[in-house]
Design a protein around this motif. Structure first.
Motif, PDB file in Angstrom:
ATOM      1  N   VAL A  67     -67.405 -23.858 -37.371  1.00  0.00           N
ATOM      2  CA  VAL A  67     -68.516 -24.793 -37.462  1.00  0.00           C
ATOM      3  C   VAL A  67     -69.632 -24.221 -38.331  1.00  0.00           C
TER       4      VAL A  67
ATOM      5  N   TRP B 196     -74.655 -28.589 -34.607  1.00  0.00           N
ATOM      6  CA  TRP B 196     -73.485 -27.987 -35.251  1.00  0.00           C
ATOM      7  C   TRP B 196     -72.600 -29.075 -35.841  1.00  0.00           C
ATOM      8  N   ARG B 197     -71.887 -28.704 -36.889  1.00  0.00           N
ATOM      9  CA  ARG B 197     -70.995 -29.627 -37.608  1.00  0.00           C
ATOM     10  C   ARG B 197     -69.565 -29.131 -37.502  1.00  0.00           C
TER      11      ARG B 197
ATOM     12  N   THR C  85     -65.165 -38.396 -41.690  1.00  0.00           N
ATOM     13  CA  THR C  85     -66.295 -37.512 -41.945  1.00  0.00           C
ATOM     14  C   THR C  85     -66.271 -36.338 -40.964  1.00  0.00           C
ATOM     15  N   PRO C  86     -67.081 -35.313 -41.212  1.00  0.00           N
ATOM     16  CA  PRO C  86     -67.267 -34.271 -40.192  1.00  0.00           C
ATOM     17  C   PRO C  86     -67.922 -34.889 -38.960  1.00  0.00           C
ATOM     18  N   TRP C  87     -68.026 -34.106 -37.913  1.00  0.00           N
ATOM     19  CA  TRP C  87     -68.656 -34.555 -36.677  1.00  0.00           C
ATOM     20  C   TRP C  87     -69.877 -33.681 -36.412  1.00  0.00           C
ATOM     21  N   ASP C  88     -71.057 -34.308 -36.441  1.00  0.00           N
ATOM     22  CA  ASP C  88     -72.312 -33.609 -36.175  1.00  0.00           C
ATOM     23  C   ASP C  88     -72.767 -33.867 -34.748  1.00  0.00           C
TER      24      ASP C  88
ATOM     25  N   HIS D 265     -72.051 -39.039 -39.203  1.00  0.00           N
ATOM     26  CA  HIS D 265     -70.974 -38.063 -39.126  1.00  0.00           C
ATOM     27  C   HIS D 265     -70.533 -37.929 -37.675  1.00  0.00           C
ATOM     28  N   SER D 266     -69.393 -38.498 -37.354  1.00  0.00           N
ATOM     29  CA  SER D 266     -68.925 -38.477 -35.972  1.00  0.00           C
ATOM     30  C   SER D 266     -67.405 -38.576 -35.935  1.00  0.00           C
TER      31      SER D 266
ATOM     32  N   PHE E 255     -77.678 -32.931 -41.176  1.00  0.00           N
ATOM     33  CA  PHE E 255     -76.986 -33.266 -39.932  1.00  0.00           C
ATOM     34  C   PHE E 255     -77.351 -34.697 -39.541  1.00  0.00           C
TER      35      PHE E 255
END
Length: 223
Positions: A51, A73-74, A85-88, A193-194, A188
């Protein structure tokens, strides 16, 4: 322009005047590791992964002065899903025992962070909480203390989850272990981003947060 966009316009103005985030402008960014400790399939779908994390001060008060503390955190997108997408995940310090009441804290030691909004996953709502597990010798809320700790032995947070009105149980352990020398201005955004199956509740408040994050990026010319 929707109601949420109009309401979030002051965020853009504030970020433009500051030239950086309106909220949580000062922080320490680090590379780290999330290790899942909850049984597979129990609760939120956070898996063990590398992360990018950030520990921050909400107002940006100088030195060791009190402030609302932040932890973000991502996580990378699932390997088996393309185009995601990434998850924030963004948490902030709250009153003791509260999941929603933001509160400034005097020091990092014993700090507790909350998601402030539950996360919906497969029809169930889950709260996320983090507690600092690393003992610190220095008092106060100095970001230099965070920077020094990460640079020396790392900084560990216990991550818990709880159903809508249930008790918290261990979910994962987050370790920040290497300072990130790149720009601290990573955007973030838990609304953009989820995990594809996770959304913030209530949805109207999530829409306002989405607009506020977008206005903040516009105000400081961030991506």
């Amino acid at each position: 322009m929707g109601t949420s966009d109009i309401a979030a316009l002051p965020v853009r103005l504030g970020a433009a005047l500051r030239g950086r985030r309106l909220f949580h402008p000062s922080g320490v960014r680090a590379e780290g590791l999330l290790e899942r400790v909850a049984p597979d399939g129990e609760g939120l779908p956070m898996e063990s992964c590398d992360v990018i994390g950030r520990v921050s001060k909400g107002v940006g008060s100088p030195g060791s002065l009190p402030d609302v503390a932040g932890l973000a955190w991502r996580m990378p997108p699932p390997q088996d899903l393309h185009g995601c997408t990434p998850w924030d995940v963004l948490l902030a310090s709250t009153l003791a025992g509260s999941r929603v009441a933001l509160a400034p804290i005097l020091g990092w030691q014993g700090a507790t962070f909350s998601s402030l909004m539950p996360l919906q996953y497969r029809g169930a709502a889950w709260w996320v909480r983090a507690k600092l597990a690393t003992p610190l010798e220095s008092g106060g809320l100095s970001l230099q203390t965070v920077r020094d700790q990460i640079d020396s032995d790392g900084m560990v947070f216990d991550i818990d989850q709880a159903p809508r009105s249930g008790q918290f149980q261990p979910l994962a352990r987050l370790t920040l272990r290497h300072l990130d020398p790149s720009s601290d201005d990573i955007a973030f955004d838990p609304t953009m981003h989820s995990d594809p199956d996770v959304t913030l509740l209530p949805r109207w408040l999530g829409e306002f947060r989405r607009a506020a994050y977008r206005r903040s990026r516009e105000g400081r010319d961030a991506q």
